[in-house]
Motif scaffolding. Structure first.
Motif, PDB file in Angstrom:
ATOM      1  N   UNK A  15      30.296  34.701  22.667  1.00  0.00           N
ATOM      2  CA  UNK A  15      31.261  33.593  22.677  1.00  0.00           C
ATOM      3  C   UNK A  15      32.635  34.034  22.185  1.00  0.00           C
ATOM      4  N   UNK A  16      32.683  35.144  21.481  1.00  0.00           N
ATOM      5  CA  UNK A  16      33.969  35.574  20.912  1.00  0.00           C
ATOM      6  C   UNK A  16      34.556  36.804  21.601  1.00  0.00           C
ATOM      7  N   UNK A  17      34.054  37.084  22.797  1.00  0.00           N
ATOM      8  CA  UNK A  17      34.673  38.123  23.638  1.00  0.00           C
ATOM      9  C   UNK A  17      35.129  37.423  24.921  1.00  0.00           C
ATOM     10  N   UNK A  18      36.430  37.237  25.057  1.00  0.00           N
ATOM     11  CA  UNK A  18      36.954  36.494  26.200  1.00  0.00           C
ATOM     12  C   UNK A  18      37.588  37.487  27.174  1.00  0.00           C
ATOM     13  N   UNK A  19      37.188  37.416  28.423  1.00  0.00           N
ATOM     14  CA  UNK A  19      37.865  38.293  29.387  1.00  0.00           C
ATOM     15  C   UNK A  19      38.004  37.661  30.767  1.00  0.00           C
ATOM     16  N   UNK A  20      37.636  36.392  30.854  1.00  0.00           N
ATOM     17  CA  UNK A  20      37.812  35.705  32.126  1.00  0.00           C
ATOM     18  C   UNK A  20      38.576  34.418  31.885  1.00  0.00           C
ATOM     19  N   UNK A  21      39.111  33.849  32.950  1.00  0.00           N
ATOM     20  CA  UNK A  21      39.823  32.576  32.808  1.00  0.00           C
ATOM     21  C   UNK A  21      41.244  32.799  32.307  1.00  0.00           C
ATOM     22  N   UNK A  22      41.834  31.722  31.848  1.00  0.00           N
ATOM     23  CA  UNK A  22      43.248  31.757  31.466  1.00  0.00           C
ATOM     24  C   UNK A  22      43.387  32.276  30.025  1.00  0.00           C
ATOM     25  N   UNK A  23      43.916  33.476  29.889  1.00  0.00           N
ATOM     26  CA  UNK A  23      44.093  34.056  28.555  1.00  0.00           C
ATOM     27  C   UNK A  23      45.567  34.048  28.143  1.00  0.00           C
TER      28      UNK A  23
END
Ligand code: FAD
Length: 470
Positions: A15-23
């Motif tokens: 949940x705390x590794x974001x790499x898709x969607x609007x960053x």
């Protein structure tokens, strides 16, 4: 690359590794002048997790951009556009670990928002005097990494002066435990001061111990119209003399800067600016009593009106009015952003030379660009001006920057150097000034900075391309 994602997920949780969607919130800077592409945004929740993330990235040759509140103004907290850098957000590390009232210290994690720490100190009947317009979003880790200044430097110093100890994750992923609350500690090189102001290029600050102060008995704010910048400097000298140590803030605001606030934030009623080239905001935080604070202020204003350094003044009748006046000052950068992109200079000069610097540089810019508009305001008490250059009325801001930015920067920074000043007072170097810095800092200083970077981060894992180029 999937290897690094697996490693990061196993450390902080998927949940705390974001790499898709609007960053965009992590990839774009506050000024909207830097937009990069992150490989991932990682949000560790503990110092141990930060250290493990750094070790994993270093092992796989992935560089890291530390990020707090992303309010920095020099393009230091967002990734480049390679899509290969990990943004390490400290936002989840937001706990106050300790308040030691007898030692007058507060220990907090790096992701604590500055305003929350001010409130925590206030709740303990103490004062954390670091204060800046971004305090509702910026973090203490970012404040220390940029050695932030703000509105109370005159009395309490920059973030550096307010910091006693640091916990830092090194570029090798080790934890340097230096959370001391000691005011005296001469045990060799000052590692704390090396990390403060290093803008995430030498280590990742995970927690800090900060100095607190007693709350003042009374705080008074006055808004004063002054006939010129020379007279504003004269008034500063008078304020030092009359108010002594209770003088905590002395801000100057040019007429055009205030007219932008009046135009873009109509709900804020800007006093006295229409008939005056500059206004000054003074804060007097008195340790005796409200009556004493009033008496000193009266004395100051009487003398200032008499000797011509002030032409008119409004004294806030209560805390609400004081905060309205400060709100106007703090709205200047926002009003400026509403007006459009501009060329920013965060400069410092000896106070005694500020008026001459402005007279000469204002005239040189006017000769260079017909109709150019100068947004001049800042922390005059510390010799710090935000000397910003806005396109002429009706001009396209982006085209203005393309055509004039390099020339205007050279003109302003050359003048700053002639007048004995610095090209960065409080915002830092980041990416925006990294190529400019070697032109204005001595080769010896640049070589020492490179040597320090190579010694602490030989692989260039931490915030590459910022502060010093290898
Ligand atoms: P970020 O913007 O996230 O990061 C800034 C730099 O620090 C980056 O290089 C980043 O990599 C690094 N960094 C962040 N956190 C860490 C960490 N934990 N460890 C290591 N490196 C880290 N600044 C002033 O000094 N005085 C002012 O008066 C002032 N007024 C401002 C007003 C406005 C409206 C705005 C938008 C900004 C202002 N600033 C001012 C600039 C900015 O707010 C400060 O530089 C602030 O200290 C940055 O904190 P941050 O948490 O947003 O850091």
């Amino acid at each position: 690359m999937s290897g690094i994602f697996d490693s990061l997920r196993s450390i902080v949780g998927a949940a705390h590794v974001l790499h898709e969607g609007d960053l965009a919130a992590w990839e774009q800077d506050w000024r909207k002048r830097a937009r990069g592409k992150a490989l991932a945004v990682v949000r560790p929740g503990t110092t141990g997790e930060v250290a493990a993330v750094v070790r994993a990235c270093a092992a796989q040759g992935v560089s890291i951009v530390p990020q707090g509140g992303n309010t920095g103004l020099v393009g230091g907290s967002t990734p480049d556009d390679s899509g290969t850098q990990v943004v390490l957000s400290l936002a989840r590390m937001n706990k106050v670990r300790d308040i030691d009232a007898a030692n007058l210290t507060l220990t907090a994690e790096a992701g604590c928002v500055l305003q929350a720490l001010q409130q925590a100190a206030h709740d303990a009947d103490l004062l954390l005097p670091l204060s800046l317009a971004a305090e509702g979003s910026c973090t203490i880790g970012g404040n220390l990494s940029t050695n932030a200044g703000g509105t109370q430097v005159l009395r309490y110093g920059n973030a550096r002066e307010l910091c006693l100890g640091l916990e830092v994750v090194t570029a090798q992923g080790e934890v340097l435990q230096g959370l001391t609350g000691l005011r005296k500690d001469n045990t060799g090189y000052d590692l704390r001061d090396l990390f403060i102001g290093s803008e995430g290029t030498l280590g990742i600050i995970t927690a800090a111990t900060l100095k607190l102060y007693p709350q003042p008995a009374s705080s008074l704010t006055a808004w004063i119209a002054v006939p010129s910048l020379e007279e504003a400097v004269h008034l500063l000298g008078l304020a030092h003399k009359v108010l002594g140590a209770s003088l905590t803030g002395f801000e100057v605001m040019g007429q055009f800067a205030l007219s932008l606030v009046a135009r873009h934030f109509r709900q804020l009623r800007v006093p006295l600016y229409e008939a005056s080239p500059y206004c000054v905001l003074i804060e007097n935080a008195d340790s005796e009593s409200e009556a004493h604070a009033h008496a000193l202020f009266e004395q100051l204003l009487e003398q200032a009106i008499e000797d011509g350094s002030a032409t008119d003044a409004v004294v806030a009748a209560n805390l609400q009015q004081a905060s309205q006046l400060w709100h106007i000052r703090e709205a200047i950068p926002l009003a400026q952003a509403e007006e459009g992109l501009n060329i920013k200079h965060d400069i410092s000069l000896p106070v005694s030379r500020i008026a001459a610097f402005c007279a000469e540089t204002d005239a040189a810019l006017a000769r260079e660009i017909a109709g150019v508009r100068l947004v001049n305001f800042g922390h005059l008490g510390d010799g710090n001006l935000h000397y910003n250059v806005q396109a002429p009325v009706g001009g396209d801001p982006a085209a203005f920057l393309d055509t004039h930015e390099a020339r205007v920067n050279a003109l302003v920074y050359d003048a700053v150097t002639r007048f004995g000043g610095s090209i960065s007072a409080e915002h830092g170097i980041g990416a925006f000034k990294v190529e400019t810095l070697p032109k204005y800092k001595s080769p010896v200083a640049m070589e020492l900075m490179r040597a320090i970077k190579l010694a602490l981060d030989p692989k260039g894992t931490l915030n590459p391309g910022r502060v010093v180029l290898l």
